[in-house]
Design a protein around this motif. Structure first.
Motif, PDB file in Angstrom:
ATOM      1  N   LEU A 100       0.795  -1.226   0.000  1.00 31.41           N
ATOM      2  CA  LEU A 100       0.000   0.000   0.000  1.00 31.41           C
ATOM      3  C   LEU A 100       0.828   1.276   0.000  1.00 31.41           C
ATOM      4  O   LEU A 100       0.337   2.331  -0.410  1.00 31.41           O
ATOM      5  CB  LEU A 100      -0.924   0.022   1.224  1.00 31.41           C
ATOM      6  CG  LEU A 100      -1.929  -1.117   1.401  1.00 31.41           C
ATOM      7  CD1 LEU A 100      -2.795  -0.854   2.615  1.00 31.41           C
ATOM      8  CD2 LEU A 100      -2.771  -1.295   0.165  1.00 31.41           C
ATOM      9  N   GLY A 101       2.065   1.195   0.469  1.00 30.91           N
ATOM     10  CA  GLY A 101       2.806   2.415   0.764  1.00 30.91           C
ATOM     11  C   GLY A 101       2.459   2.871   2.176  1.00 30.91           C
ATOM     12  O   GLY A 101       1.363   2.585   2.692  1.00 30.91           O
ATOM     13  N   TRP A 102       3.369   3.587   2.799  1.00 31.14           N
ATOM     14  CA  TRP A 102       3.171   3.879   4.223  1.00 31.14           C
ATOM     15  C   TRP A 102       1.980   4.799   4.482  1.00 31.14           C
ATOM     16  O   TRP A 102       1.297   4.678   5.509  1.00 31.14           O
ATOM     17  CB  TRP A 102       4.442   4.470   4.829  1.00 31.14           C
ATOM     18  CG  TRP A 102       4.796   5.867   4.391  1.00 31.14           C
ATOM     19  CD1 TRP A 102       5.605   6.219   3.361  1.00 31.14           C
ATOM     20  CD2 TRP A 102       4.348   7.091   4.989  1.00 31.14           C
ATOM     21  NE1 TRP A 102       5.688   7.592   3.262  1.00 31.14           N
ATOM     22  CE2 TRP A 102       4.939   8.151   4.250  1.00 31.14           C
ATOM     23  CE3 TRP A 102       3.523   7.400   6.064  1.00 31.14           C
ATOM     24  CZ2 TRP A 102       4.706   9.486   4.558  1.00 31.14           C
ATOM     25  CZ3 TRP A 102       3.289   8.730   6.370  1.00 31.14           C
ATOM     26  CH2 TRP A 102       3.881   9.760   5.635  1.00 31.14           C
ATOM     27  N   VAL A 209      -8.526  -3.224  -1.453  1.00 30.46           N
ATOM     28  CA  VAL A 209      -8.381  -3.160  -2.914  1.00 30.46           C
ATOM     29  C   VAL A 209      -8.355  -1.714  -3.423  1.00 30.46           C
ATOM     30  O   VAL A 209      -7.481  -1.365  -4.231  1.00 30.46           O
ATOM     31  CB  VAL A 209      -9.482  -3.985  -3.603  1.00 30.46           C
ATOM     32  CG1 VAL A 209      -9.464  -3.766  -5.112  1.00 30.46           C
ATOM     33  CG2 VAL A 209      -9.290  -5.477  -3.294  1.00 30.46           C
ATOM     34  N   PRO A 210      -9.278  -0.829  -2.997  1.00 29.28           N
ATOM     35  CA  PRO A 210      -9.166   0.566  -3.448  1.00 29.28           C
ATOM     36  C   PRO A 210      -7.836   1.214  -3.083  1.00 29.28           C
ATOM     37  O   PRO A 210      -7.260   1.964  -3.887  1.00 29.28           O
ATOM     38  CB  PRO A 210     -10.328   1.262  -2.733  1.00 29.28           C
ATOM     39  CG  PRO A 210     -11.317   0.182  -2.477  1.00 29.28           C
ATOM     40  CD  PRO A 210     -10.512  -1.043  -2.214  1.00 29.28           C
ATOM     41  N   LEU A 211      -7.318   0.909  -1.901  1.00 29.62           N
ATOM     42  CA  LEU A 211      -6.057   1.513  -1.486  1.00 29.62           C
ATOM     43  C   LEU A 211      -4.885   0.989  -2.302  1.00 29.62           C
ATOM     44  O   LEU A 211      -4.007   1.752  -2.719  1.00 29.62           O
ATOM     45  CB  LEU A 211      -5.816   1.266   0.003  1.00 29.62           C
ATOM     46  CG  LEU A 211      -6.693   2.051   0.974  1.00 29.62           C
ATOM     47  CD1 LEU A 211      -6.446   1.595   2.407  1.00 29.62           C
ATOM     48  CD2 LEU A 211      -6.432   3.549   0.859  1.00 29.62           C
ATOM     49  N   VAL A 212      -4.855  -0.311  -2.548  1.00 28.63           N
ATOM     50  CA  VAL A 212      -3.723  -0.860  -3.294  1.00 28.63           C
ATOM     51  C   VAL A 212      -3.782  -0.424  -4.749  1.00 28.63           C
ATOM     52  O   VAL A 212      -2.743  -0.174  -5.382  1.00 28.63           O
ATOM     53  CB  VAL A 212      -3.667  -2.399  -3.159  1.00 28.63           C
ATOM     54  CG1 VAL A 212      -4.681  -3.081  -4.056  1.00 28.63           C
ATOM     55  CG2 VAL A 212      -2.270  -2.915  -3.485  1.00 28.63           C
ATOM     56  N   GLN A 216      -0.970   1.605  -6.849  1.00 28.27           N
ATOM     57  CA  GLN A 216      -0.405   1.107  -8.101  1.00 28.27           C
ATOM     58  C   GLN A 216      -0.384   2.179  -9.186  1.00 28.27           C
ATOM     59  O   GLN A 216       0.492   2.194 -10.039  1.00 28.27           O
ATOM     60  CB  GLN A 216      -1.225  -0.093  -8.587  1.00 28.27           C
ATOM     61  CG  GLN A 216      -0.990  -1.357  -7.777  1.00 28.27           C
ATOM     62  CD  GLN A 216      -1.904  -2.475  -8.223  1.00 28.27           C
ATOM     63  OE1 GLN A 216      -2.990  -2.240  -8.734  1.00 28.27           O
ATOM     64  NE2 GLN A 216      -1.464  -3.693  -8.025  1.00 28.27           N
ATOM     65  N   ILE A 217      -1.370   3.068  -9.151  1.00 32.83           N
ATOM     66  CA  ILE A 217      -1.396   4.145 -10.142  1.00 32.83           C
ATOM     67  C   ILE A 217      -0.147   5.002 -10.039  1.00 32.83           C
ATOM     68  O   ILE A 217       0.443   5.437 -11.038  1.00 32.83           O
ATOM     69  CB  ILE A 217      -2.662   5.011  -9.957  1.00 32.83           C
ATOM     70  CG1 ILE A 217      -3.910   4.211 -10.325  1.00 32.83           C
ATOM     71  CG2 ILE A 217      -2.594   6.282 -10.796  1.00 32.83           C
ATOM     72  CD1 ILE A 217      -5.205   4.894  -9.992  1.00 32.83           C
ATOM     73  N   ARG A 219       2.755   3.930  -8.298  1.00 34.63           N
ATOM     74  CA  ARG A 219       3.960   3.105  -8.358  1.00 34.63           C
ATOM     75  C   ARG A 219       3.553   1.702  -8.801  1.00 34.63           C
ATOM     76  O   ARG A 219       3.347   0.807  -7.983  1.00 34.63           O
ATOM     77  CB  ARG A 219       4.643   3.045  -6.997  1.00 34.63           C
ATOM     78  CG  ARG A 219       5.011   4.433  -6.460  1.00 34.63           C
ATOM     79  CD  ARG A 219       5.733   4.333  -5.129  1.00 34.63           C
ATOM     80  NE  ARG A 219       6.998   3.649  -5.277  1.00 34.63           N
ATOM     81  CZ  ARG A 219       7.818   3.375  -4.260  1.00 34.63           C
ATOM     82  NH1 ARG A 219       7.507   3.736  -3.030  1.00 34.63           N
ATOM     83  NH2 ARG A 219       8.961   2.748  -4.466  1.00 34.63           N
ATOM     84  N   PRO A 220       3.415   1.464 -10.106  1.00 29.33           N
ATOM     85  CA  PRO A 220       2.902   0.180 -10.607  1.00 29.33           C
ATOM     86  C   PRO A 220       3.910  -0.950 -10.463  1.00 29.33           C
ATOM     87  O   PRO A 220       4.703  -1.216 -11.349  1.00 29.33           O
ATOM     88  CB  PRO A 220       2.611   0.501 -12.079  1.00 29.33           C
ATOM     89  CG  PRO A 220       3.567   1.572 -12.417  1.00 29.33           C
ATOM     90  CD  PRO A 220       3.720   2.401 -11.185  1.00 29.33           C
ATOM     91  N   ARG A 221       3.861  -1.625  -9.331  1.00 24.22           N
ATOM     92  CA  ARG A 221       4.841  -2.687  -9.120  1.00 24.22           C
ATOM     93  C   ARG A 221       4.242  -3.924  -8.462  1.00 24.22           C
ATOM     94  O   ARG A 221       4.941  -4.888  -8.211  1.00 24.22           O
ATOM     95  CB  ARG A 221       5.979  -2.177  -8.234  1.00 24.22           C
ATOM     96  CG  ARG A 221       5.516  -1.662  -6.881  1.00 24.22           C
ATOM     97  CD  ARG A 221       6.692  -1.280  -6.001  1.00 24.22           C
ATOM     98  NE  ARG A 221       6.236  -0.871  -4.674  1.00 24.22           N
ATOM     99  CZ  ARG A 221       7.071  -0.669  -3.645  1.00 24.22           C
ATOM    100  NH1 ARG A 221       8.361  -0.869  -3.809  1.00 24.22           N
ATOM    101  NH2 ARG A 221       6.613  -0.278  -2.495  1.00 24.22           N
ATOM    102  N   HIS A 222       2.948  -3.932  -8.150  1.00 20.52           N
ATOM    103  CA  HIS A 222       2.367  -5.060  -7.434  1.00 20.52           C
ATOM    104  C   HIS A 222       1.367  -5.779  -8.331  1.00 20.52           C
ATOM    105  O   HIS A 222       0.463  -5.165  -8.881  1.00 20.52           O
ATOM    106  CB  HIS A 222       1.648  -4.581  -6.153  1.00 20.52           C
ATOM    107  CG  HIS A 222       2.552  -3.803  -5.250  1.00 20.52           C
ATOM    108  ND1 HIS A 222       3.652  -4.345  -4.653  1.00 20.52           N
ATOM    109  CD2 HIS A 222       2.494  -2.511  -4.839  1.00 20.52           C
ATOM    110  CE1 HIS A 222       4.248  -3.425  -3.915  1.00 20.52           C
ATOM    111  NE2 HIS A 222       3.575  -2.311  -4.024  1.00 20.52           N
ATOM    112  N   ASP A 223       1.515  -7.060  -8.475  1.00 22.24           N
ATOM    113  CA  ASP A 223       0.613  -7.857  -9.297  1.00 22.24           C
ATOM    114  C   ASP A 223      -0.560  -8.318  -8.443  1.00 22.24           C
ATOM    115  O   ASP A 223      -0.672  -9.471  -8.045  1.00 22.24           O
ATOM    116  CB  ASP A 223       1.365  -9.057  -9.872  1.00 22.24           C
ATOM    117  CG  ASP A 223       0.493  -9.872 -10.813  1.00 22.24           C
ATOM    118  OD1 ASP A 223      -0.508  -9.319 -11.292  1.00 22.24           O
ATOM    119  OD2 ASP A 223       0.823 -11.042 -11.051  1.00 22.24           O
ATOM    120  N   ILE A 224      -1.426  -7.364  -8.113  1.00 22.00           N
ATOM    121  CA  ILE A 224      -2.558  -7.625  -7.243  1.00 22.00           C
ATOM    122  C   ILE A 224      -3.805  -7.149  -7.963  1.00 22.00           C
ATOM    123  O   ILE A 224      -3.842  -6.020  -8.456  1.00 22.00           O
ATOM    124  CB  ILE A 224      -2.416  -6.891  -5.887  1.00 22.00           C
ATOM    125  CG1 ILE A 224      -1.152  -7.369  -5.160  1.00 22.00           C
ATOM    126  CG2 ILE A 224      -3.650  -7.104  -5.030  1.00 22.00           C
ATOM    127  CD1 ILE A 224      -0.833  -6.581  -3.944  1.00 22.00           C
TER     128      ILE A 224
END
Length: 225
Positions: A100-102, A209-212, A216-217, A219-224
């Motif tokens: 999520l980021g801090w 899900v909304p937070l992740v 991602q928008i 920092r697109p790095r998570h395949d979730i």
């Protein structure tokens, strides 16, 4: 198993919780801190309806009732309570913080605190037992972890999308676990605020899900999904 990632916000929360517990032990204020800073549903109920405070009058340094959901989340009933919560927070929290980021991690943690207090109050608004502990907030992190990182996910059921089915299964399992815990410890001195756990978990399911995705928008790095 891959190494647990670092998490600055997670580490800060663990340190703060431990420091608060140490202050109570060193000063002998553990019980007064729990009474004055714990979340009393009855205090909130009295405040909402203009009644006199339900808190005993011989505790003068009372935290304002609207802040007690937050203060109670940094108080613990004992060393075992603290240790269990902090262990889960370190393991689960760092992984969720990575996803999520801090900033969003702290938002989720805060939402878990508020939701835990809200559901506990809704179920028993005149409870005279103070609730303490980070379990509600940690339940939100656990919900996010299970929802985002589960390897096996249930399929969609007809028009019900897979994500909604997954959330429903997780919620049902969490409610069942907490009800069984309450049954197991019935009649003992160990009180478990199961509705606070359930409230925090529900907040985690709704927000994960909304937070992740918003993270991602940037920092697109998570395949979730």
């Amino acid at each position: 198993m891959p190494p647990i990632p670092r998490g600055s916000a997670t580490n800060a929360l663990v340190i703060l919780n431990v420091l608060v517990w140490l202050v109570g032990i060193v000063t002998g204020w553990t019980e007064p801190m729990q009474i004055e800073g714990g979340f009393w549903a009855a205090r909130l109920h009295d405040s909402l309806y203009g009644h006199s405070s339900a808190l005993p009058v011989d505790y003068p340094w009372v935290v304002p009732v609207w802040l007690t959901p937050v203060t109670s989340a940094f108080l613990h009933a004992g060393l075992f309570h603290l240790a269990m919560n902090m262990l889960v927070l370190v393991v689960i929290g760092r992984i969720v913080e990575m996803a999520l980021g801090w900033e969003r991690f702290l938002l989720l943690y805060s939402a878990g605190i508020i939701a835990a207090a809200g559901v506990h109050y809704a179920i028993d608004p005149v409870s005279m037992v103070p609730v303490v502990g980070a379990s509600g907030a940690i339940s939100a992190l656990m919900a996010a972890y299970f929802l985002l990182f589960s390897r096996r996910k249930p399929p969609a059921i007809g028009p019900i999308p897979q994500l909604a089915v997954h959330m429903a299964w997780l919620m049902a399992a969490w409610v069942g676990i907490n009800l069984l815990s309450q049954l197991a410890f019935a009649g003992t001195a160990l009180g478990i605020a199961i509705w606070a756990h359930i409230g925090g978990f529900a907040a985690g399911l709704l927000l994960a899900v909304p937070l992740v995705r918003s993270h991602q928008i940037r920092r697109p790095r998570h395949d979730i999904p």
